[in-house]
Design a protein around this motif. Structure first.
Motif, short mmCIF file in Angstrom:
data_model
loop_
_atom_site.label_atom_id
_atom_site.label_comp_id
_atom_site.label_asym_id
_atom_site.label_seq_id
_atom_site.Cartn_x
_atom_site.Cartn_y
_atom_site.Cartn_z
N SER A 154 0.23 -5.90 -0.97
CA SER A 154 1.19 -7.16 -1.23
C SER A 154 0.73 -8.18 -0.25
N ASN B 286 5.48 -4.86 -9.57
CA ASN B 286 6.69 -5.85 -9.90
C ASN B 286 6.90 -6.92 -8.72
N ASP B 287 6.07 -6.96 -7.70
CA ASP B 287 5.79 -7.80 -6.47
C ASP B 287 5.79 -9.31 -6.90
N SER C 128 7.50 -1.68 -1.51
CA SER C 128 7.22 -0.57 -2.14
C SER C 128 7.57 0.67 -1.33
N ALA D 270 7.81 -3.19 -5.88
CA ALA D 270 7.87 -4.65 -5.61
C ALA D 270 7.29 -4.80 -4.21
N HIS D 271 7.91 -5.75 -3.44
CA HIS D 271 7.20 -6.10 -2.15
C HIS D 271 7.42 -5.06 -1.11
N ASN E 57 13.69 -7.76 -5.34
CA ASN E 57 13.91 -8.00 -6.65
C ASN E 57 14.12 -6.85 -7.54
N ASN E 58 13.83 -5.53 -6.92
CA ASN E 58 13.91 -4.24 -7.81
C ASN E 58 14.75 -3.40 -6.92
#
Length: 255
Positions: free
Chosen positions: A111, A204-205, A237, A234-235, A155-156
């Motif tokens: 990321s 999902n990042d 993880s 996401a970011h 966001n997740n």
């Protein structure tokens, strides 16, 4: 060969990982992933870079952050390592690779921004985000606002987990983002194959928006032989999907 067979084979290589955290965090952010990797038989180091953590000096340059990483690798006599950089740490592992390429087996960008030669990290952000760096008081350091972290990088996560993650964050030196970086040697080493690179993309990042600032751009900068892998999450993880991320890092770092 099946995925499980490949993972098993990679796990037997006994990789030495050095996991470098991103901005506002410390080496503790890797605790869950480090435990997973050690469970697979690998050696793991999780240094905290200068300028990070409560009470850290905020009048540092980007070069100071790099020096703390290089110093850690030398002090611990580490060699043949897989050097993983999360988020802005891509810039720190790139500069470290320039100084001690003989110690590094592979750099892994997670990321992470592969800064263009001559740019600063701030130059790589969307204009509406990079504008923040010009109005921050260097004496107080930089910590991005919660709403931005929550919606883009967490966001997740549910709100409680996002708030807990943010509560552990601390400001970092503004110069980490604004110093211009000469990466001539790094990209020459990547181009010649002297230093190998991997890019790991959590699916999902959206810490940086897809498209012009998406992960594909950074992976492309690491050359046509950059090994690209995708992983859940996401970011952050390493917090939400540590087991899956550990498996992916093993694949990213294998021979």
């Amino acid at each position: 060969m099946s995925t499980s067979q490949a993972s098993s084979e990679a796990s037997t290589q006994d990789i030495t990982f050095v996991l470098v955290h991103g901005a506002f965090q410390t080496g503790a952010t890797w605790d869950y992933v480090a435990s997973e990797l050690r469970g697979h038989g690998h050696s793991v180091h999780t240094p905290t870079l200068a300028g990070h953590g409560r009470g850290a000096a905020l009048d540092l340059t980007h070069a100071d952050g790099v020096a703390s990483l290089v110093g850690y690798l030398r002090d611990h006599s580490l060699s043949h390592i897989v050097l993983v950089g999360h988020s802005i740490a891509g810039s720190f592992i790139a500069k470290a690779a320039e100084q001690i390429p003989e110690r590094i087996k592979r750099v892994v960008f997670l990321s992470s921004i592969a800064v263009s030669n001559g740019n600063s990290l701030a130059d790589e952000f969307p204009p509406e985000t990079s504008a923040v760096f010009g109005i921050v008081d260097p004496a107080h350091g930089l910590l991005l606002p919660f709403d931005l972290i929550r919606e883009r990088a967490c966001n997740n996560m549910d709100l409680t987990d996002a708030e807990a993650l943010y509560a552990a964050m601390t400001p970092v030196p503004v110069a980490f983002f604004t110093d211009k970086l000469d990466l001539t040697s790094f990209y020459e080493m990547i181009g010649s194959g002297k230093v190998k690179a991997s890019y790991v993309n959590p699916v999902n990042d959206i810490a940086l928006p897809p498209g012009e600032y998406g992960w594909e751009k950074w992976a492309e900068r690491l050359g046509p032989l950059c090994r690209i892998l995708h992983t859940p999450g996401a970011h952050y993880s390493m917090t939400t999907h540590p087991a899956e991320l550990a498996e992916t890092l093993i694949q990213a770092g294998r021979d």
